[in-house]
Design a protein around this motif. Structure first.
Motif, PDB file in Angstrom:
ATOM      1  N   TYR A 170      39.161  11.103   4.290  1.00  0.00           N
ATOM      2  CA  TYR A 170      37.965  11.564   3.567  1.00  0.00           C
ATOM      3  C   TYR A 170      37.088  12.528   4.373  1.00  0.00           C
ATOM      4  O   TYR A 170      36.683  13.572   3.858  1.00  0.00           O
ATOM      5  CB  TYR A 170      37.140  10.379   3.051  1.00  0.00           C
ATOM      6  CG  TYR A 170      37.812   9.597   1.932  1.00  0.00           C
ATOM      7  CD1 TYR A 170      38.566  10.253   0.950  1.00  0.00           C
ATOM      8  CD2 TYR A 170      37.692   8.214   1.858  1.00  0.00           C
ATOM      9  CE1 TYR A 170      39.185   9.542  -0.067  1.00  0.00           C
ATOM     10  CE2 TYR A 170      38.307   7.493   0.831  1.00  0.00           C
ATOM     11  CZ  TYR A 170      39.056   8.157  -0.127  1.00  0.00           C
ATOM     12  OH  TYR A 170      39.652   7.448  -1.128  1.00  0.00           O
ATOM     13  N   PRO A 171      36.789  12.210   5.647  1.00  0.00           N
ATOM     14  CA  PRO A 171      35.891  13.120   6.372  1.00  0.00           C
ATOM     15  C   PRO A 171      36.469  14.526   6.525  1.00  0.00           C
ATOM     16  O   PRO A 171      35.752  15.517   6.480  1.00  0.00           O
ATOM     17  CB  PRO A 171      35.748  12.479   7.762  1.00  0.00           C
ATOM     18  CG  PRO A 171      36.321  11.116   7.658  1.00  0.00           C
ATOM     19  CD  PRO A 171      37.208  11.067   6.468  1.00  0.00           C
ATOM     20  N   LEU A 172      37.799  14.602   6.656  1.00  0.00           N
ATOM     21  CA  LEU A 172      38.445  15.880   6.942  1.00  0.00           C
ATOM     22  C   LEU A 172      38.485  16.787   5.709  1.00  0.00           C
ATOM     23  O   LEU A 172      38.283  17.990   5.797  1.00  0.00           O
ATOM     24  CB  LEU A 172      39.871  15.594   7.446  1.00  0.00           C
ATOM     25  CG  LEU A 172      40.627  16.719   8.109  1.00  0.00           C
ATOM     26  CD1 LEU A 172      39.927  17.155   9.389  1.00  0.00           C
ATOM     27  CD2 LEU A 172      42.050  16.257   8.443  1.00  0.00           C
ATOM     28  N   LYS A 210      36.878   8.999  -5.208  1.00  0.00           N
ATOM     29  CA  LYS A 210      37.691   7.879  -4.700  1.00  0.00           C
ATOM     30  C   LYS A 210      38.334   7.041  -5.799  1.00  0.00           C
ATOM     31  O   LYS A 210      38.392   5.820  -5.736  1.00  0.00           O
ATOM     32  CB  LYS A 210      36.850   6.971  -3.783  1.00  0.00           C
ATOM     33  CG  LYS A 210      36.370   7.676  -2.537  1.00  0.00           C
ATOM     34  CD  LYS A 210      35.543   6.766  -1.660  1.00  0.00           C
ATOM     35  CE  LYS A 210      34.937   7.559  -0.521  1.00  0.00           C
ATOM     36  NZ  LYS A 210      34.030   6.768   0.300  1.00  0.00           N
ATOM     37  N   ASN A 255      40.579   1.727   5.855  1.00  0.00           N
ATOM     38  CA  ASN A 255      40.149   2.339   7.110  1.00  0.00           C
ATOM     39  C   ASN A 255      40.831   3.671   7.380  1.00  0.00           C
ATOM     40  O   ASN A 255      40.230   4.608   7.876  1.00  0.00           O
ATOM     41  CB  ASN A 255      40.423   1.403   8.303  1.00  0.00           C
ATOM     42  CG  ASN A 255      39.487   0.219   8.284  1.00  0.00           C
ATOM     43  OD1 ASN A 255      38.552   0.182   7.480  1.00  0.00           O
ATOM     44  ND2 ASN A 255      39.737  -0.756   9.128  1.00  0.00           N
ATOM     45  N   ASP A 293      36.695  16.420   2.886  1.00  0.00           N
ATOM     46  CA  ASP A 293      35.551  16.091   2.043  1.00  0.00           C
ATOM     47  C   ASP A 293      35.222  17.138   0.975  1.00  0.00           C
ATOM     48  O   ASP A 293      35.053  18.317   1.281  1.00  0.00           O
ATOM     49  CB  ASP A 293      34.337  15.885   2.961  1.00  0.00           C
ATOM     50  CG  ASP A 293      33.168  15.387   2.152  1.00  0.00           C
ATOM     51  OD1 ASP A 293      33.405  14.609   1.212  1.00  0.00           O
ATOM     52  OD2 ASP A 293      32.024  15.797   2.451  1.00  0.00           O
ATOM     53  N   ASN A 294      35.187  16.728  -0.299  1.00  0.00           N
ATOM     54  CA  ASN A 294      34.672  17.577  -1.385  1.00  0.00           C
ATOM     55  C   ASN A 294      34.238  16.683  -2.532  1.00  0.00           C
ATOM     56  O   ASN A 294      34.522  15.477  -2.532  1.00  0.00           O
ATOM     57  CB  ASN A 294      35.726  18.605  -1.847  1.00  0.00           C
ATOM     58  CG  ASN A 294      36.960  17.933  -2.433  1.00  0.00           C
ATOM     59  OD1 ASN A 294      36.882  17.186  -3.405  1.00  0.00           O
ATOM     60  ND2 ASN A 294      38.103  18.172  -1.806  1.00  0.00           N
ATOM     61  N   SER A 326      35.620  12.764  -3.317  1.00  0.00           N
ATOM     62  CA  SER A 326      34.691  11.673  -3.036  1.00  0.00           C
ATOM     63  C   SER A 326      34.512  10.728  -4.231  1.00  0.00           C
ATOM     64  O   SER A 326      33.845   9.713  -4.116  1.00  0.00           O
ATOM     65  CB  SER A 326      33.346  12.217  -2.562  1.00  0.00           C
ATOM     66  OG  SER A 326      32.756  12.947  -3.606  1.00  0.00           O
ATOM     67  N   GLU A 369      39.026   6.142   5.125  1.00  0.00           N
ATOM     68  CA  GLU A 369      37.626   6.365   5.512  1.00  0.00           C
ATOM     69  C   GLU A 369      37.536   7.056   6.875  1.00  0.00           C
ATOM     70  O   GLU A 369      36.653   7.862   7.114  1.00  0.00           O
ATOM     71  CB  GLU A 369      36.857   5.032   5.588  1.00  0.00           C
ATOM     72  CG  GLU A 369      36.929   4.184   4.320  1.00  0.00           C
ATOM     73  CD  GLU A 369      35.941   4.615   3.248  1.00  0.00           C
ATOM     74  OE1 GLU A 369      35.051   5.419   3.570  1.00  0.00           O
ATOM     75  OE2 GLU A 369      36.086   4.160   2.080  1.00  0.00           O
ATOM     76  N   GLN A 370      38.473   6.700   7.765  1.00  0.00           N
ATOM     77  CA  GLN A 370      38.360   7.194   9.134  1.00  0.00           C
ATOM     78  C   GLN A 370      38.960   8.590   9.313  1.00  0.00           C
ATOM     79  O   GLN A 370      38.407   9.415  10.028  1.00  0.00           O
ATOM     80  CB  GLN A 370      39.082   6.211  10.055  1.00  0.00           C
ATOM     81  CG  GLN A 370      38.489   6.132  11.442  1.00  0.00           C
ATOM     82  CD  GLN A 370      39.186   5.032  12.244  1.00  0.00           C
ATOM     83  OE1 GLN A 370      39.711   4.067  11.686  1.00  0.00           O
ATOM     84  NE2 GLN A 370      39.223   5.193  13.540  1.00  0.00           N
ATOM     85  N   TYR A 371      40.106   8.822   8.658  1.00  0.00           N
ATOM     86  CA  TYR A 371      40.826  10.067   8.953  1.00  0.00           C
ATOM     87  C   TYR A 371      40.846  11.067   7.797  1.00  0.00           C
ATOM     88  O   TYR A 371      40.798  12.259   8.002  1.00  0.00           O
ATOM     89  CB  TYR A 371      42.275   9.751   9.366  1.00  0.00           C
ATOM     90  CG  TYR A 371      42.357   8.830  10.562  1.00  0.00           C
ATOM     91  CD1 TYR A 371      42.019   9.288  11.833  1.00  0.00           C
ATOM     92  CD2 TYR A 371      42.751   7.501  10.421  1.00  0.00           C
ATOM     93  CE1 TYR A 371      42.074   8.452  12.944  1.00  0.00           C
ATOM     94  CE2 TYR A 371      42.812   6.655  11.523  1.00  0.00           C
ATOM     95  CZ  TYR A 371      42.470   7.134  12.779  1.00  0.00           C
ATOM     96  OH  TYR A 371      42.520   6.299  13.865  1.00  0.00           O
TER      97      TYR A 371
END
Lengths: 350, 76, 365
Positions: free
Chosen positions: A40-42, A51, A33, A44-45, A49, A36-38
Motif C-alpha cells: 500500500y505505501p508504495l 482495500k 502486514n 498509494d492512490n 486505498s 500494509e508494510q510493503y
C-alpha cells in the motif's frame, strides 16, 4: 528433587521475518502486514486505498469493478471442484460482492513442464462449464511453461471486470451500529475438503468444497433492497477474517452468536479431531451481507429462496465499539473476542 | 494439552503386524485408530481417541450420571 | 457430537455456577494444569461467569511450551540432515528454538511435515524406504504410549529408517515442584483428565495428602471444567483434600494398564529440563537401551551448543502460575502471536496465546 526453581526465560525468536512464510499467504494478520508494510505505501492512490476485493472506478459514467486473483490449490482436483472451477468462481465472487455484474474474465496459466495434456484439457472444460454457469466470458489470456519443479503442476491467474448497474453503493462507510449480519450457509467445507484430499490425516468423509458463483444470489438481493451496506465472501482466513476486515474498514464492532453459525456435523468433527477452529477455515461459495435492520428479514427470505442461500441465517449485528472488534456470544452464554487468524492454522495435538 | 475426541467403533481388524486397528466414526468422519490398549473392544463401543490411539472406552452410564449430577445440583 | 455437545449446555453451566456461588465463602486459587483446559476456559470465557473469589491459575500443561530450546534446536538440526523428513505435531512447528522455528526451517529448505499420529510417520517410513523419517515426540503421559507403540511397531515391521527424537515429560513431578516452591499460592488443583485416562490417579493421592490440596481429575468441555471447579471449591470449603474424579466417563482409578505397560517397556524415567522452569528430577522419558537404534539422539550426530539468551519474556513465571499473561509488560504490546517473545505466546495451548486470541483483556464487563 531440586529445591531451587530456575526461572529462566525463553530465547527471542526472530520477530522480523526476512523471508516469506506460508503464513504470509494465509489471509490473516501476516497477509495484512505484507500489504500494509510493503504494498500500500508504495503504490498509494485513491482507488487502491479502497482495500476491497475489487477496485471500483468510473469511466465515461459507467461504474466498473476490477479484480485479480491467483489460484495455486493443491491438489488440483478435490471433492466438489477443481482449480479451474475455483478460478472462475473466485473471480466472479470478488466482483459480485462489490455489487457488480461480472462480465469478462482473463485467464493466464503457468504450467509445469511435464503436466499431462489430458489434465490440461480437463481443467479447460471445467473452466468452460463454470463460465457458462456464471454467465461470464473469457476474453483474453496467456500461457507460460516453466521447468519441472519451478511450479506445482499448474497455477492460474485471472482478472475480472464487472459493471455496477444499479445506483447501488456497497461501501463499508455506510455500515452502522444496528445493521444485521447475514451469512448464506454453513462454514468450513472448502478448507476441510482440501485438507482431507491432501490425505495427510487419512480421514474418510464425503465433505465437498462449497465452491459456487454468488452472482445470481447477489443479483436477487440487490434487486429487493437498496439498504445493503456491505458484502463479502469469506474465503482464506475464514468467516473470522472476513468479519474482522469489515469491522475494521467500517469502523464498527460486531456481535455474533455462536449458536446461529451453521457448521456441518462432519466438518465440526474434523475440526474437533485436529483442534482447528471452524471460524478460521476457508469457504468458496458463501456470502456475508451487512444490511440495514429494516430490510434484514426481506433480504434473509430472498436469500433463503435461492439454492445457495437456503440455509441463510442472521448471525449477529453491528455494534458501537471503539476497538472495532468482533465479539461472539458463546453457546454457554459468555462473550469472547473472535480475533483475526495470525498465521497458518496448524492442527493441535494437545 | 492432549486433545482427545470420542468416536464410535464401526469395525475391527488386525493388520499384518498384529496390531489391532478399528475404524472409528467421529460424527460422520471415519479414521483408522489403533485399539491395542482396549483388550475387550467391540463394535458399537465409544472410545476416546488421541493421536490415532484409543486411550479408553467411554462409559455411557457415567456420561449420563454427570448430566444427572448437574441437574440435581439445584435440589441439594 | 455425542459425549461433547451434552457438556456445552448453557442451562447446565448456569446451574453449576449458581451452586458454586451458593457454597463459596472464601477466596481460592485453583490451578488447572492442562493447556487443553486453559484453552477451553478462555475459549468459553468461563472466568466471566465464575465468582470473583475464584482465581484460576494456568499451569505448565502445554507440552509445546515446556519443550526445552535444546530439543527444538536438535529437531531443527535434524531437519536439515540429508534424506531426513522430520515429522511432528502441528503446534510444535511454530515454537522458536534459539534462532528460529521448524516452520522457518521449512521455508529455507528443510523437509518438515505435520502429522496427526505417529502411525502416519510409520507409514511414511514404509512408503519412502530411501528417506529417514524422524518423529519429534513431545507430550505428556497421554501421548507417550502412542510413541512407544510406534517404536514397537517399527521393530515388528523391520523398519530401519524410522527414528524418534524423544522429548516426553511427566506431569506429577512438575505439580510437586510448583506446590513445593511456594512462589505461588495454589489452593486446589484441576488435574488433566486425559493424562489420567492413561495413568489413573493413584499417584496424585500422596501429593494431595502431603501438600494438603484437593485434586479433582477433570474433563475438557466447559461444563466438565465448571463441575471440576465446583468439586474443588466444595472440598476447600469443607477443609478436605482428597483426590476426586469428575471425568468418570473416561478415567478409571488404575488408568489404562496396557498403555502404561507399553510406555514403560520402551521408556525409562530421567531428569528433564522444562522450558521456563528448569531441570525437574524424574520428569522425563528416554528411549531404553534396547531400542536405541531408533533413538535419533544416539543415531545422528548433533551439535548441542546453545546459548540461552535472557529476554523480557516471563514464561517461567507464567508456566508456574506465578503471574498471568496480562501481568507481563510485553503482553499484546511487544509480544503477540505474530511476533512471539516466548513459547506461551506461540502455541495455541499456551496461556499467553489463548489470552491474546480470546481477548480476555480487551473486554470490559
Amino acid at each position: 528433587m531440586n529445591e531451587q526453581i530456575n526461572i529462566n526465560s525463553c530465547p527471542v525468536p526472530q520477530t522480523e521475518y526476512d523471508r516469506i512464510l506460508m503464513a504470509h499467504g494465509g489471509g490473516g494478520k501476516f497477509s495484512k502486514n505484507l500489504l500494509e508494510q510493503y504494498i500500500y505505501p508504495l503504490f498509494d492512490n485513491e482507488i487502491l486505498s479502497q482495500k476491497h476485493d475489487s477496485a471500483i472506478f468510473e469511466i465515461s459514467n459507467t461504474k466498473f469493478a476490477f479484480t485479480t486473483d491467483s489460484f495455486v490449490v493443491n491438489p488440483i482436483y478435490f471433492p466438489g471442484g477443481d482449480i479451474g472451477k475455483l478460478a472462475v468462481y473466485g473471480t466472479v465472487n470478488d466482483l459480485s460482492v462489490a455489487g457488480a455484474k461480472p462480465v469478462f474474465i482473463s485467464l493466464s496459466f503457468i504450467i509445469e513442464e511435464g503436466f499431462p495434456i489430458e489434465d490440461f484439457k480437463k481443467i479447460l472444460l471445467s473452466i468452460k462449464q463454470a463460465t457458462e454457469i456464471a454467465d461470464v466470458k473469457i476474453i483474453t489470456g496467456d500461457t507460460k511453461v516453466v521447468e519441472k519443479g519451478s511450479c506445482d503442476k499448474i497455477f492460474i491467474n485471472t482478472t475480472g471486470i464487472g459493471i455496477i448497474e444499479n445506483q447501488i453503493e456497497i461501501n463499508p462507510s455506510k455500515c452502522k451500529a444496528g445493521d444485521k449480519i447475514i451469512l448464506s450457509g454453513s462454514i468450513g467445507e472448502h478448507g476441510i475438503s482440501i485438507l482431507v484430499s491432501r490425505n495427510n490425516f487419512e480421514l474418510e468423509t464425503n465433505i465437498e468444497s462449497d465452491t459456487a458463483p454468488l452472482n445470481s444470489l447477489v443479483e436477487k438481493i440487490i434487486n429487493v433492497s437498496k439498504n445493503i451496506h456491505m458484502m463479502r465472501d469469506p474465503t482464506r482466513g475464514g468467516l473470522s477474517s472476513c468479519l474482522n476486515e469489515i469491522a475494521q474498514s467500517a469502523k464498527v464492532g460486531m456481535l455474533i452468536y455462536e449458536d446461529k453459525i451453521r457448521i456441518r456435523e462432519d466438518v465440526k468433527s474434523i475440526c474437533e479431531l485436529l483442534g482447528l477452529d471452524p471460524l478460521y477455515v476457508a469457504n468458496e461459495g458463501k456470502l456475508v451481507v451487512i444490511v440495514d435492520s429494516k430490510d434484514a428479514d426481506l433480504v434473509l427470505n430472498t436469500m433463503r429462496q435461492h439454492p445457495l442461500g437456503k440455509d441463510s441465517q442472521i448471525i449477529g449485528e453491528l455494534i458501537e465499539d471503539q476497538f472495532n472488534l468482533v465479539y461472539m456470544k458463546t453457546i454457554i452464554g459468555t462473550t469472547r473476542i473472535v480475533d483475526m487468524i495470525s498465521g497458518e492454522q496448524l492442527p493441535r495435538i494437545c | 494439552m492432549c486433545l482427545a475426541i470420542p468416536g464410535r467403533v464401526i469395525s475391527i481388524s488386525n493388520t499384518d503386524t498384529e496390531s489391532k486397528i478399528a475404524k472409528v466414526d467421529f460424527g460422520g468422519v471415519i479414521r483408522e485408530v489403533c485399539v491395542d490398549w482396549i483388550p475387550d473392544i467391540k463394535i458399537g463401543d465409544y472410545v476416546l481417541v488421541h493421536v490415532g490411539f484409543a486411550l479408553n472406552k467411554l462409559d455411557e452410564k457415567e456420561a449420563e450420571e454427570i448430566l444427572n449430577t448437574i441437574k440435581n445440583l439445584e435440589e441439594n | 457430537m455425542k459425549f461433547i455437545d451434552e457438556y456445552r449446555n448453557a442451562d447446565d453451566s448456569k446451574r453449576i455456577v449458581d451452586k458454586i456461588k451458593n457454597i463459596l465463602r472464601h477466596n481460592w486459587y485453583i490451578m488447572e494444569i492442562c493447556g487443553g483446559q486453559t484453552h477451553t476456559i478462555l475459549k468459553y470465557r468461563l472466568e466471566e461467569i465464575l465468582p470473583e473469589k475464584i482465581t484460576l491459575l494456568h499451569g505448565p500443561g502445554c507440552p509445546v511450551c515446556v519443550t526445552s530450546v535444546e530439543f527444538i534446536d536438535k529437531a531443527i538440526q535434524l531437519s536439515f540432515h540429508k534424506d531426513v523428513i522430520l515429522t511432528s505435531y502441528g503446534d510444535m512447528l511454530r515454537v522458536p528454538g534459539t534462532k528460529y522455528s521448524l516452520l522457518y526451517s521449512k521455508s529455507i529448505g528443510a523437509n518438515v511435515k505435520t502429522i496427526y499420529s505417529p502411525i502416519d510417520a510409520l507409514k511414511l517410513a514404509k512408503d519412502y524406504p530411501d528417506k529417514k523419517i524422524i518423529f519429534f515426540a513431545i507430550g505428556f503421559e497421554t501421548t507417550a504410549p502412542a510413541t512407544a507403540s510406534s517404536i514397537i511397531q517399527a521393530r515388528k515391521m523391520g523398519l530401519k529408517n524410522f527414528f524418534v527424537l524423544c522429548a516426553h515429560v511427566l506431569v506429577p513431578p512438575a505439580i510437586e515442584i510448583l506446590l513445593k516452591s511456594q512462589l505461588t499460592k495454589i489452593d486446589g488443583i484441576i488435574a488433566a483428565g486425559h493424562v489420567c485416562t492413561v495413568m489413573g490417579f493413584k499417584e496424585y493421592i500422596p501429593i494431595a495428602k502431603k501438600y494438603k490440596v484437593p485434586i479433582v481429575v477433570t474433563g475438557f468441555e466447559p461444563n466438565d471444567l465448571l463441575l471440576g471447579i465446583f468439586m474443588t471449591v466444595k472440598q476447600l470449603e469443607e477443609g478436605r483434600y482428597d483426590v476426586e474424579n469428575q471425568y468418570k466417563r473416561a478415567v478409571r482409578e488404575e488408568g489404562n494398564m496396557s498403555a502404561k505397560k507399553i510406555m514403560f517397556d520402551v521408556f525409562e524415567v530421567v531428569d528433564r529440563k522444562w522450558r521456563g522452569i528448569g531441570f525437574i528430577n524424574n520428569s522425563g522419558l528416554k528411549i531404553k537401551k534396547e531400542f536405541e537404534d531408533m533413538d535419533a539422539e544416539k543415531v545422528f550426530s548433533l551439535n548441542t551448543q546453545i546459548d540461552e539468551i535472557d529476554t523480557e519474556c516471563i514464561a517461567g513465571l507464567i508456566l508456574q502460575g506465578i503471574k498471568k499473561p496480562v501481568d507481563c509488560l510485553n503482553f499484546a504490546r511487544k509480544c503477540t502471536p505474530e511476533n512471539p517473545l516466548g513459547a506461551p505466546m506461540v502455541s495455541s495451548e499456551g496461556s499467553c496465546n489463548a489470552y491474546y486470541k480470546f481477548g480476555s483483556v480487551k473486554i470490559n464487563n
